[in-house]
Design an enzyme around this catalytic site. Structure first.
Site, PDB file in Angstrom:
ATOM      1  N   CYS A  79       0.831  -1.216   0.000  1.00  0.00           N
ATOM      2  CA  CYS A  79       0.000   0.000   0.000  1.00  0.00           C
ATOM      3  C   CYS A  79       0.861   1.259   0.000  1.00  0.00           C
ATOM      4  O   CYS A  79       2.003   1.254   0.449  1.00  0.00           O
ATOM      5  CB  CYS A  79      -0.855   0.046   1.247  1.00  0.00           C
ATOM      6  SG  CYS A  79      -1.748  -1.453   1.559  1.00  0.00           S
ATOM      7  N   LYS A 124       6.605  -4.974  -4.680  1.00  0.00           N
ATOM      8  CA  LYS A 124       7.987  -4.495  -4.698  1.00  0.00           C
ATOM      9  C   LYS A 124       8.499  -4.229  -3.289  1.00  0.00           C
ATOM     10  O   LYS A 124       9.659  -4.444  -2.986  1.00  0.00           O
ATOM     11  CB  LYS A 124       8.043  -3.209  -5.538  1.00  0.00           C
ATOM     12  CG  LYS A 124       9.433  -2.648  -5.739  1.00  0.00           C
ATOM     13  CD  LYS A 124      10.189  -3.426  -6.781  1.00  0.00           C
ATOM     14  CE  LYS A 124      11.624  -3.014  -6.930  1.00  0.00           C
ATOM     15  NZ  LYS A 124      12.456  -4.140  -7.393  1.00  0.00           N
TER      16      LYS A 124
HETATM   17  C1  F6R Z   1      12.932 -10.402  -5.420  1.00  0.00           C
HETATM   18  C2  F6R Z   1      12.369  -9.324  -4.655  1.00  0.00           C
HETATM   19  C3  F6R Z   1      12.129  -9.514  -3.204  1.00  0.00           C
HETATM   20  C4  F6R Z   1      12.915  -8.463  -2.449  1.00  0.00           C
HETATM   21  C5  F6R Z   1      12.656  -8.542  -0.935  1.00  0.00           C
HETATM   22  C6  F6R Z   1      13.484  -7.532  -0.180  1.00  0.00           C
HETATM   23  O1  F6R Z   1      13.032 -10.089  -6.763  1.00  0.00           O
HETATM   24  O2  F6R Z   1      12.141  -8.266  -5.179  1.00  0.00           O
HETATM   25  O3  F6R Z   1      12.487 -10.790  -2.797  1.00  0.00           O
HETATM   26  O4  F6R Z   1      14.271  -8.662  -2.733  1.00  0.00           O
HETATM   27  O5  F6R Z   1      11.300  -8.327  -0.686  1.00  0.00           O
HETATM   28  O6  F6R Z   1      13.240  -6.243  -0.613  1.00  0.00           O
HETATM   29  P1  F6R Z   1      14.224  -5.052  -0.272  1.00  0.00           P
HETATM   30  O7  F6R Z   1      15.506  -5.334  -0.920  1.00  0.00           O
HETATM   31  O8  F6R Z   1      13.527  -3.845  -0.829  1.00  0.00           O
HETATM   32  O9  F6R Z   1      14.347  -5.008   1.224  1.00  0.00           O
END
Ligand code: F6R
Length: 605
Positions: free
Chosen positions: A2, A600
């Protein structure tokens, strides 16, 4: 996940619907299921429009462009409490449509509070925790007669980490709370706005105040009052000017952001290499690392895999052990043994991942040690909460699957381990010149992957599962390759140590069962035995390694990596799996930028 944006103007703004739609687009990279807006004037009129779907679809379907008003909220929701439906879409209204609000994050005691409020006579339209939040505020607003007191009382009942924005139907102000999730205030000429995401605000103003946990803000178009959520005391802080650029991420002719971001990895790696030697935080980070005995490192998903490769680099290049765990397991695994002098490295692209933020908070409570954040989004909560921030300079990453940020994260670890060895005068198996090879290796790896991918796709396109095996330093690449396939192709693939395969999983192999092997030249003898174990059971061997006649002989398909450098092979192999996952996903009709069920930025537990 969100995200929301809210704005109050000093006079009626006929463009309000368009402004909210544009802000919604800024939030959309997080991944979401529903979109909605509410627009209000000062005479008690409101217009609430929300539905399942992407911001542009919903905006077109529900004619957001015709909305005009003085106050407006837009929210994009990624379902946690309640199915993606119009009722569960945000913003929400209270029982009598006198208060409107939206949130980001999770209210974890939603079920019990909802039951309680229903018994007290509240009428719910859906199951969403954002709606619950509005009802809890309504309850105290009716008792206390004002929003400030109501919000403070409500915060006591609401458990979890969230940020929210609220406004009264018959009022002129807005109220926004930060309790765990990120929140920024933007002050402009004739308006004030808030958002969970800085880029949504930067379209309007560069005078920014990031709120801290436990603060809330009351604001009209010309002024704001910041208060402590617990005591109500006024906090005096001024917005600061930021030069941060909001880059309009465009596909630039590519069909998807995922492939665009893979293709721009070499350039981003090159930009990072220019930054590294001149950025003082890197030097400082290495001094801290070198001076500390017990160093923890953590992350989630792709960032965890980058961290794991970092552990190999530190062990092999700098002879320095790092203690790694998934962020979601950190407290369980390391909690009991944390000490004041420990050091924590947190790796996160977004800087907002809840599991990673939890580690940071936990570490602060249980150790006096320093925290180094390795992050891409610099205004993020993790960046703000870290003692030292190491930027990875990848620029905004839009596609949900992380690609170019992985490359820069691991390049950072390669640099840190080299510098750590140099400063401690440890003889290192690699020199700094290896760094200069990264962009070229990534570029050539993309080229080879594109050439070879159709052969591999023909072999595995109807397969429901497969293994990707790595040995030693290629193990993190096996995990990351397998994650990319799961995310984008919706096929089960498991990354594991090739040496472990014989301890059980080997029994799954039958005629034609595909097993990928990633290996370096240095490890080929060991890996050859692991391959033989699969070959003799008639498994199909797909090898991702530097050219090697013996390995080629045993393999059914061979992906010749463009480097034989031991430390760069995991990077090169990961690029191959990024390209493979992308192409296979697209072939199956999957939108690789927005795979189902995931987001994301995972801002919930
Ligand atoms: C894989 C992906 C997720 C993130 C994870 C951590 O492609 O996007 O596995 O890597 O949710 O996210 P961050 O790096 O933003 O803490």
């Amino acid at each position: 996940m969100c995200g929301f944006f809210a704005i109050v103007f000093d006079k009626e703004n006929k463009e309000m619907g368009k402004i909210l739609t544009k802000a919604g687009r800024r939030l959309s990279y997080r991944g979401y299921d529903t979109s909605g807006v509410v627009v209000l004037d000062d005479k008690g009129n409101f217009d609430l429009r929300k539905d399942v779907g992407k911001i542009d679809e919903v905006a077109n379907r529900m004619n957001f462009h015709e909305l005009s008003g003085k106050r407006g909220i837009v929210q994009l929701r990624w379902a946690t409490f309640g199915y993606p439906s119009p009722e569960n879409a945000q913003p929400h209204a209270d029982c009598d449509e006198l208060i409107f609000g939206a949130h980001n994050g999770n209210v974890v005691n939603t079920h019990s509070l909802r039951e309680k409020l229903i018994k007290e006579g509240h009428k719910f339209r859906g199951e969403n925790d954002g709606e619950l939040l509005v009802h809890v505020v309504e309850k105290y607003w009716k008792r206390e007669g004002n929003m400030v007191a109501a919000i403070m009382k409500a915060a006591h009942d609401l458990e979890g980490d969230y940020a929210c924005v609220l406004t009264e139907r018959y009022g002129e102000k807005m109220y926004a709370v930060k309790k765990g999730s990120s929140l920024f205030l933007g002050v402009g000429d004739g308006f004030i706005c808030v958002s969970s995401d800085l880029p949504a605000i930067l379209d309007h103003t560069r005078h920014i105040l990031p709120l801290e946990d436990g603060e809330f803000v009351e604001f009209g178009p010309d002024n704001f009052i910041l208060r402590d959520l617990e005591t109500g005391e006024v906090i005096w802080k001024e917005p600061q000017h930021t030069d941060m650029e909001v880059k309009e991420a465009e596909k630039e002719g590519y069909p998807h952001f995922m492939i665009k971001e893979i293709e721009e990895s070499p350039k981003k790696a090159e930009e990072l290499l220019h930054l590294l030697p001149s950025h003082p935080s890197y030097e400082e980070a290495v001094d801290l690392i070198n001076a500390t005995e017990k160093i923890y490192i953590t992350g989630a998903g792709t960032s965890y895999h980058a961290a794991l490769l970092g552990v190999y680099y530190f062990s092999k290049i700098a002879k320095k052990p790092l203690l790694i765990s998934f962020a979601s397991e950190f407290a369980e695994l390391h909690g009991p043994v944390l000490e004041d002098q420990d050091l924590l490295l947190v790796v996160s692209q977004s800087g907002e991942t809840k599991d990673v933020k939890n580690v940071l908070d936990y570490f602060r409570e249980h150790s006096k040690g320093k925290v180094i954040g390795i992050v891409n989004v610099l205004g993020s909560t993790i960046a703000l909460k870290s003692d030292l921030v190491l930027p990875i300079a990848s620029d905004i990453e839009i596609s949900v699957p992380a690609t170019k940020t992985f490359i820069n994260q691991v390049t950072v670890f390669l640099y840190l381990s080299l510098l750590s060895a140099k400063k401690r005068m440890i003889p290192s198996p690699a020199g700094f010149d290896i760094l200069e090879l990264v962009p070229g290796v990534v570029k050539e790896s993309i080229g080879i992957a594109k050439e070879k991918v159709s052969e591999v796709i023909d072999a595995i396109k109807d397969i429901k599962e497969f293994y990707i095996l790595g040995y030693g330093i290629t193990y993190p690449a096996a995990l990351e390759g397998s994650l990319k396939v799961k995310e984008v192709v919706y096929v089960h693939s498991e990354g594991m140590y090739s040496g472990e395969f014989k301890h059980g999983p080997l029994s799954i192999v039958e005629d034609g069962y595909p097993v990928f092997f990633i290996t370096t030249r240095e490890d080929r003898h060991m890996v050859l035995s692991h391959m033989n174990e699969v070959k003799t059971r008639r498994g199909k061997i797909i090898t991702v390694a530097p050219p090697d006649p013996e390995l080629e002989r045993i393999s059914d398909i061979y992906i010749p990596l463009p480097t034989s450098n031991y430390f760069l092979i995991p990077i090169s192999a990961t690029v191959f799996f990024q390209v493979l996952a992308y192409n296979l996903g697209v072939l199956k009709g999957i939108d690789p930028d927005h795979p189902r069920n995931i987001s994301k930025t995972i801002t919930v537990d």
